[in-house]
Design a protein around this motif. Structure first.
Motif, PDB file in Angstrom:
ATOM      1  N   LEU A 100       0.827  -1.276   0.250  1.00  0.00           N
ATOM      2  CA  LEU A 100       0.319   0.334   0.091  1.00  0.00           C
ATOM      3  C   LEU A 100       0.602   1.470   0.342  1.00  0.00           C
ATOM      4  O   LEU A 100       1.232   1.776   1.068  1.00  0.00           O
ATOM      5  N   SER A 101       0.349   2.291  -1.248  1.00  0.00           N
ATOM      6  CA  SER A 101       1.718   3.583  -0.745  1.00  0.00           C
ATOM      7  C   SER A 101       0.591   4.306  -0.948  1.00  0.00           C
ATOM      8  O   SER A 101      -0.557   4.316  -1.589  1.00  0.00           O
ATOM      9  N   ASP A 102       0.695   5.889  -0.864  1.00  0.00           N
ATOM     10  CA  ASP A 102       0.736   7.102  -1.026  1.00  0.00           C
ATOM     11  C   ASP A 102      -0.773   6.805  -0.445  1.00  0.00           C
ATOM     12  O   ASP A 102      -1.814   7.231  -0.922  1.00  0.00           O
ATOM     13  N   ILE A 103      -1.079   6.801   0.897  1.00  0.00           N
ATOM     14  CA  ILE A 103      -2.842   6.672   1.837  1.00  0.00           C
ATOM     15  C   ILE A 103      -2.630   7.881   2.051  1.00  0.00           C
ATOM     16  O   ILE A 103      -3.859   8.183   1.719  1.00  0.00           O
ATOM     17  N   HIS A 104      -1.674   8.698   1.942  1.00  0.00           N
ATOM     18  CA  HIS A 104      -2.706  10.423   2.306  1.00  0.00           C
ATOM     19  C   HIS A 104      -3.054  10.775   2.841  1.00  0.00           C
ATOM     20  O   HIS A 104      -4.369  11.940   3.204  1.00  0.00           O
ATOM     21  N   GLY A 105      -3.238  10.038   4.124  1.00  0.00           N
ATOM     22  CA  GLY A 105      -4.682  10.109   5.653  1.00  0.00           C
ATOM     23  C   GLY A 105      -6.598  10.654   5.007  1.00  0.00           C
ATOM     24  O   GLY A 105      -6.679  10.913   5.773  1.00  0.00           O
ATOM     25  N   VAL A 106      -6.438   9.245   3.994  1.00  0.00           N
ATOM     26  CA  VAL A 106      -7.564   9.078   3.666  1.00  0.00           C
ATOM     27  C   VAL A 106      -7.865   7.367   3.901  1.00  0.00           C
ATOM     28  O   VAL A 106      -7.766   6.430   3.352  1.00  0.00           O
ATOM     29  N   LEU A 118      13.446  -6.014 -11.782  1.00  0.00           N
ATOM     30  CA  LEU A 118      11.370  -5.699 -12.008  1.00  0.00           C
ATOM     31  C   LEU A 118      11.098  -4.577 -10.927  1.00  0.00           C
ATOM     32  O   LEU A 118      11.620  -4.419 -10.399  1.00  0.00           O
ATOM     33  N   VAL A 119      10.784  -3.257 -12.012  1.00  0.00           N
ATOM     34  CA  VAL A 119       9.913  -2.601 -11.039  1.00  0.00           C
ATOM     35  C   VAL A 119       8.648  -1.730 -10.868  1.00  0.00           C
ATOM     36  O   VAL A 119       8.146  -2.382 -11.896  1.00  0.00           O
ATOM     37  N   VAL A 120       7.918  -2.235  -9.594  1.00  0.00           N
ATOM     38  CA  VAL A 120       7.429  -2.245  -9.304  1.00  0.00           C
ATOM     39  C   VAL A 120       7.023  -1.078  -8.349  1.00  0.00           C
ATOM     40  O   VAL A 120       6.766  -0.370  -7.935  1.00  0.00           O
ATOM     41  N   ASN A 121       5.295  -0.204  -8.992  1.00  0.00           N
ATOM     42  CA  ASN A 121       3.972   0.792  -8.485  1.00  0.00           C
ATOM     43  C   ASN A 121       3.119   0.390  -8.618  1.00  0.00           C
ATOM     44  O   ASN A 121       2.160   0.655  -8.885  1.00  0.00           O
ATOM     45  N   PRO A 122       2.886   0.466  -7.209  1.00  0.00           N
ATOM     46  CA  PRO A 122       1.452  -0.132  -6.766  1.00  0.00           C
ATOM     47  C   PRO A 122       0.457   0.986  -6.920  1.00  0.00           C
ATOM     48  O   PRO A 122      -0.624   0.553  -7.088  1.00  0.00           O
ATOM     49  N   GLY A 123       0.843   2.445  -7.157  1.00  0.00           N
ATOM     50  CA  GLY A 123       0.093   3.359  -7.456  1.00  0.00           C
ATOM     51  C   GLY A 123      -0.437   4.067  -6.580  1.00  0.00           C
ATOM     52  O   GLY A 123       0.058   3.512  -5.374  1.00  0.00           O
ATOM     53  N   SER A 124      -1.369   4.621  -5.807  1.00  0.00           N
ATOM     54  CA  SER A 124      -1.652   5.506  -5.126  1.00  0.00           C
ATOM     55  C   SER A 124      -2.999   5.163  -4.490  1.00  0.00           C
ATOM     56  O   SER A 124      -4.419   4.879  -4.391  1.00  0.00           O
ATOM     57  N   VAL A 125      -3.468   4.505  -3.179  1.00  0.00           N
ATOM     58  CA  VAL A 125      -4.379   4.371  -2.207  1.00  0.00           C
ATOM     59  C   VAL A 125      -4.958   5.458  -2.011  1.00  0.00           C
ATOM     60  O   VAL A 125      -6.804   5.026  -2.032  1.00  0.00           O
ATOM     61  N   GLY A 137       5.182   4.585   2.149  1.00  0.00           N
ATOM     62  CA  GLY A 137       5.351   5.873   2.652  1.00  0.00           C
ATOM     63  C   GLY A 137       4.063   7.004   1.957  1.00  0.00           C
ATOM     64  O   GLY A 137       3.766   6.569   1.281  1.00  0.00           O
ATOM     65  N   ASP A 138       4.635   8.114   2.039  1.00  0.00           N
ATOM     66  CA  ASP A 138       3.168   9.449   2.628  1.00  0.00           C
ATOM     67  C   ASP A 138       1.981   8.580   3.026  1.00  0.00           C
ATOM     68  O   ASP A 138       1.298   9.363   2.099  1.00  0.00           O
ATOM     69  N   ILE A 139       1.937   8.346   4.039  1.00  0.00           N
ATOM     70  CA  ILE A 139       0.880   7.698   5.220  1.00  0.00           C
ATOM     71  C   ILE A 139       0.266   8.859   4.839  1.00  0.00           C
ATOM     72  O   ILE A 139      -1.023   8.204   5.196  1.00  0.00           O
ATOM     73  N   THR A 140       0.721   9.918   5.860  1.00  0.00           N
ATOM     74  CA  THR A 140       0.110  10.617   6.443  1.00  0.00           C
ATOM     75  C   THR A 140      -0.708  12.145   6.214  1.00  0.00           C
ATOM     76  O   THR A 140      -1.563  12.974   6.588  1.00  0.00           O
TER      77      THR A 140
END
Length: 251
Positions: free
Chosen positions: A9-15, A173-180, A38-41
């Motif tokens: 889980l990436s870039d949840i950004h407090g949502v 292999l490079v993976v970006n899961p996108g943003s939650v 990262g970018d959790i909060t």
């Protein structure tokens, strides 16, 4: 120890509503570990998001993002502002113990995952928490980003740009899961499963209900406009790619 399945889980950004939707997914509940890149909060409900994630216990493994670092720096007087207005709001909404917790998060994490070998998790790149690499970044750019990386690292998982992709770069292999919580290009809470392959996922949730909840529960004065823009992913992938390309050194 080799893990069979990892949810990223990436870039949840407090949502909080988006995070709750992803945590309710059966595959996330069944995963050996949940890794946060990262970018959790930095968003409307930072304290609530941290409390929920910390309540998951040792299943959750943490990596700091640039936005998390900025919140800590602001609270500790090492910077005077954050360009994104909701960042300053989020910094003020965190408890002191939460600021201390974020300050202690690592920049990278390495795990062994079935089918993928040694996997390095980071926020932006292995060497920098706000460096930009894109799905179409060229070979020379990836050479820079991978400089100094151990040969045993065969998979790199990053976030930061809020758009999911999987690609090969110099045999890795490079993976970006996108943003939650702040997706670009299409709405939904984006994440991925690792092991033995890579499965990019998106969890739909009721955006109107989530927006109403944020308006009711969050004290940020522009929360309605913020939620409308980011939860609906009104920034297209084309627009965002063009913006990010303008910030990458030419090669």
């Amino acid at each position: 120890m080799q893990l069979n399945c990892v949810a990223v889980l990436s870039d949840i950004h407090g949502v909080l509503p988006a995070l709750e939707a992803v945590l309710a997914e059966p595959e996330v509940a069944a995963a050996d570990r949940i890794v946060l890149t990262g970018d959790i909060t930095a968003g409307p409900q930072p304290a609530e998001v941290l409390d929920l994630l910390r309540a998951q216990g040792e299943r959750v493994l943490w990596v700091a993002g640039n936005a998390d670092r900025e919140l800590v720096e602001l609270r500790r007087g090492r910077r005077t502002e954050i360009p994104d207005p909701i960042g300053a709001f989020a910094a003020g909404a965190l408890r002191a113990d939460q600021v201390d917790f974020l300050a202690g998060l690592p920049a990278t994490l390495t795990l062994t995952v079935r089918g993928l070998g040694r996997v390095l998790f980071c926020h932006a790149t292995p060497r920098d928490d706000e460096e930009i690499v894109l799905v179409d970044s060229g070979p020379s750019r990836w050479s820079e980003v991978f400089a100094g990386l151990a040969d045993e690292i065969r998979t790199v998982v990053c976030g930061h740009t809020h758009m999911p992709f999987v690609r090969l770069a110099h045999g890795r292999l490079v993976v970006n899961p996108g943003s939650v919580g702040m997706p670009y290009g299409r709405p939904g809470a984006h994440w991925c499963l690792l092991g033995p392959g890579v499965d990019l996922r998106v969890t739909p949730f009721d955006i109107d209900a989530a927006t109403a909840r944020l308006v009711a529960e969050c004290g940020y004065e522009d929360i309605a406009a913020w939620a409308d823009y980011f939860l609906h992913a009104r920034a297209t992938d084309t627009e965002v790619l063009e913006f990010f390309r303008s910030r990458v050194p030419p090669k």
